[in-house]
Design an enzyme around this catalytic site. Structure first.
Site, PDB file in Angstrom:
ATOM      1  N   GLN A   8       0.817  -1.218   0.000  1.00  8.85           N
ATOM      2  CA  GLN A   8       0.000   0.000   0.000  1.00  8.85           C
ATOM      3  C   GLN A   8       0.848   1.263   0.000  1.00  8.85           C
ATOM      4  O   GLN A   8       0.340   2.338  -0.316  1.00  8.85           O
ATOM      5  CB  GLN A   8      -0.958   0.010   1.209  1.00  8.85           C
ATOM      6  CG  GLN A   8      -1.993  -1.102   1.196  1.00  8.85           C
ATOM      7  CD  GLN A   8      -2.974  -0.991   0.030  1.00  8.85           C
ATOM      8  OE1 GLN A   8      -3.157   0.066  -0.573  1.00  8.85           O
ATOM      9  NE2 GLN A   8      -3.598  -2.113  -0.301  1.00  8.85           N
ATOM     10  N   CYS A  30      -9.191  -9.172   3.844  1.00 11.65           N
ATOM     11  CA  CYS A  30      -8.096 -10.117   4.114  1.00 11.65           C
ATOM     12  C   CYS A  30      -7.353  -9.743   5.391  1.00 11.65           C
ATOM     13  O   CYS A  30      -6.121  -9.870   5.454  1.00 11.65           O
ATOM     14  CB  CYS A  30      -7.113 -10.201   2.947  1.00 11.65           C
ATOM     15  SG  CYS A  30      -7.880 -10.735   1.419  1.00 11.65           S
TER      16      CYS A  30
HETATM   17  C1  LIG Z   1      -1.199  -4.703   2.644  1.00 12.45           C
HETATM   18  C2  LIG Z   1      -1.309  -5.776   1.611  1.00 12.45           C
HETATM   19  N1  LIG Z   1      -0.482  -6.824   1.649  1.00 12.45           N
HETATM   20  C3  LIG Z   1      -0.528  -7.805   0.734  1.00 12.45           C
HETATM   21  C4  LIG Z   1      -1.463  -7.795  -0.282  1.00 12.45           C
HETATM   22  C5  LIG Z   1      -1.468  -8.921  -1.263  1.00 12.45           C
HETATM   23  O1  LIG Z   1      -1.195  -8.487  -2.535  1.00 12.45           O
HETATM   24  P1  LIG Z   1      -1.428  -9.464  -3.776  1.00 12.45           P
HETATM   25  O2  LIG Z   1      -2.838  -9.956  -3.650  1.00 12.45           O
HETATM   26  O3  LIG Z   1      -1.223  -8.618  -4.975  1.00 12.45           O
HETATM   27  O4  LIG Z   1      -0.448 -10.573  -3.656  1.00 12.45           O
HETATM   28  C6  LIG Z   1      -2.367  -6.730  -0.349  1.00 12.45           C
HETATM   29  C7  LIG Z   1      -3.410  -6.623  -1.387  1.00 12.45           C
HETATM   30  O5  LIG Z   1      -4.303  -7.380  -1.571  1.00 12.45           O
HETATM   31  C8  LIG Z   1      -2.287  -5.705   0.620  1.00 12.45           C
HETATM   32  O6  LIG Z   1      -3.142  -4.665   0.606  1.00 12.45           O
END
Ligand SMILES: Cc1ncc(COP(=O)(O)O)c(C=O)c1O
Lengths: 146, 420
Positions: free
Chosen positions: B214, B376
């Site tokens: 982020q 998540c």
């Molecule tokens: C803070 C953070 N960490 C990790 C992720 C995981 O990213 P990605 O789904 O692109 O692997 C996200 C986004 O979904 C996130 O906002």
């Protein structure tokens, strides 16, 4: 207006005034279901008659959106007191409508206020909400009937 | 409402013309108001064209073969790597290309749970995360703890959603081997005190990893001065394409880490019974890579550089301030926001009496895309005492009028569900 077809008055009424809510002590089996996309949960208990053929009561505790709460309330109204064979028919009718993307008119004699969820079936992201309690019921009743 | 003065740093009108998706009509033929960039950002034409141009004019295997196209593809792949590395203050050799940040975090975690790795943890060792991690920076460490017998611990958060550092000198101790935490919360927008945690970590010899998913898209991040061992981020949140992730790490760490995925492209020599591996970053890039993706990511970096990260951050700060002021005036709305001056654009809130799914549905009916759910970050939801929240997040292409549209629609949520 699409929003009104999704949130029909019947649904909002069941949401504000949920029938049969609360866990009751008489039951043979319990099911816990979670919607992993939003974290909504339901714990549902099935209470069958001694012959294991009739559903005497469905009791539940749940947190969730208006759709998931209202669908639990409708479920309670439709399946309390019916036979397991009848439950299967009701479940299949409701389930088929929810999977139909809003194209399948359901039989109101079977699913009662459940027909109001036809609009929900047009929103794929919300179908899970409308099925959460019903999946819990199928699971709990199945286990109770063993 | 108090008038917030805003020196116009961005020409948002002209920026918006670069993003074709902003023209797409929503349900009921409504204009799109896209307030979900923390989930994934939209892509400008230059990025879309860079990806298409690769397939039209360059496409071939990278680091394989000696024909003209293979040379061109390899050159573009490595040039793109260098550009993306430079964007976060790193050297090209420090940047491993993965498929997303989640894979990058798994690649890091794997090194601490693999038998022949010098980094393998043992029972009694400690891994430290925080209570506001995305599952991507929590579940892999749970797995490491389970496999090795190391203990997973976490920095709690305060009711306002900031890290609670009152017990930090105990949490970071001689047993701590890994500290992995978020630079900016995807739920609350909290920016964490990296310097303080990193220097404590270094004093006990722990490795420090930063989930910069982020932060990198929204503020200038300089790996060289962060004093951490690795950062991870995803291209798709920074105007780039889906399917490209980054792990930036010190050369020492990359040398110590065992390969994660194995096979073609990552080897030095292979015989029937054993192999030796290429040097990092290639050691971690097994198989045919997403070359078009990294080339498009470099185009995204060009775009961000052209606008300027400081300008982007200032623009988002203004929008966030305006949004928070609007939400504060709305009865029945609770905002989960840290008391920080410097914060990111994700803003989470709850509407009393209306479930986030229902909030999102009414907004959607007005063409407004926000995120509802647990983001998540299930443990954080538990901590905030909710099952889910609604989240608005902005980016360089958002305008103040879109915040107004959102606030108007939120009024509609409240009247639709009859909450006072
Ligand atoms: C803070 C953070 N960490 C990790 C992720 C995981 O990213 P990605 O789904 O692109 O692997 C996200 C986004 O979904 C996130 O906002």
């Amino acid at each position: 207006m699409q929003l009104q077809s999704l949130y029909q008055e019947v649904i909002l009424d069941h949401y504000r005034n949920q029938r049969g809510k609360g866990l009751r002590g008489d039951y043979q089996a319990e099911s816990h279901q979670v919607n992993p996309t939003c974290g909504d949960e339901i714990t549902l208990r099935a209470h069958l008659a001694e012959d294991k053929k009739t559903i005497l009561d469905i009791s539940y505790e749940s947190t969730g959106c208006s759709i998931s709460q209202a669908s639990a309330s409708v479920l309670f109204e439709q399946v309390k007191g019916v036979s397991i064979a009848e439950f299967e028919k009701i479940f299949n009718e409701y389930h088929a409508m929810m999977q139909s993307q809003g194209k399948l008119e359901a039989n109101e004699d079977l699913i009662g206020d459940g027909v109001a969820f036809i609009g929900v079936a047009q929103y794929p992201a919300r179908v899970k909400c409308a099925l959460l309690a019903w999946m819990a019921a199928k699971d709990a009743i199945g286990k109770a009937a063993l | 409402m108090t008038l917030i003065s805003h020196k116009i740093a961005l020409d948002v009108m002209s920026i918006r013309r670069d993003f074709p998706i902003l023209e797409v009509k929503m349900r009921n033929n409504k204009d799109l108001v896209y307030l979900d960039s923390a989930a994934t950002s939209q892509k400008p034409n230059s990025v879309l064209q860079a990806e298409a141009r690769f397939y039209e004019q360059v496409n071939s295997g990278v680091h394989r073969g000696a024909h003209y196209l293979a040379e061109l593809a390899t050159d573009q792949y490595e040039t793109a790597r260098a550009k993306v590395a430079n964007f976060v203050g790193a050297k090209p050799e420090q940047l491993v290309i993965t498929k997303n940040a989640t894979e990058s975090l798994n690649l890091l975690a794997y090194a601490f749970a693999t038998q022949n790795s010098s980094l393998l943890l043992k029972p009694g060792d400690e891994i430290l995360v925080t209570e506001m991690e995305h599952h991507a920076n929590l579940v892999p460490w749970q797995q490491v703890a389970e496999k090795t017998g190391a203990k997973l611990r976490w920095i709690p958060i305060t009711p306002a959603g900031e890290l609670d550092l009152s017990n930090i000198s105990e949490l970071i101790n001689k047993k701590t081997k890994v500290i992995s935490f978020t630079h900016m919360s995807n739920v609350l927008g909290t920016i964490t005190p990296v310097a303080q945690i990193a220097s404590l970590a270094k004093s006990v010899g722990a490795k420090v990893f930063l989930d910069a998913c982020q932060s990198v898209p929204h503020m200038s991040v300089d790996f060289a001065t962060l004093n951490v061992d690795a950062i991870v981020f995803s291209a798709h949140k920074m105007l780039g394409p889906l399917g490209v992730g980054m792990l930036v790490a010190t050369e020492e760490l990359l040398d110590e880490m065992p390969p994660f995925l194995t096979g073609g492209s990552m080897i030095e020599m292979v015989s029937m019974d054993k192999s030796t591996f290429a040097k990092a970053p290639k050691k971690f890039e097994a198989g045919t890579p997403n070359a078009a993706g990294i080339v498009a990511t470099a185009a995204a970096v060009d775009y961000l550089n052209k606008i300027g990260m400081n300008n982007i951050q200032a623009h988002e700060e203004h929008l966030t301030e305006y949004l928070l002021a609007g939400l504060a005036q709305m009865p029945g709305v609770q905002v989960f926001a840290p008391n920080l001056i410097e914060r990111g654009s994700p803003v989470s809130f709850a509407v009393a009496g209306v479930h986030p799914h229902d909030v999102g549905q009414v907004l959607d009916d007005d063409g407004i895309a926000i995120r509802v759910g647990h983001h998540c970050a299930w443990p954080l939801m538990k901590k905030l005492n909710v099952t889910a929240t609604s989240r608005v997040s902005t980016y360089l292409y958002n305008e103040q009028s879109e915040i107004d549209a959102f606030l108007t629609s939120l009024e509609r949520v409240r009247s639709f569900f009859g909450v006072k």
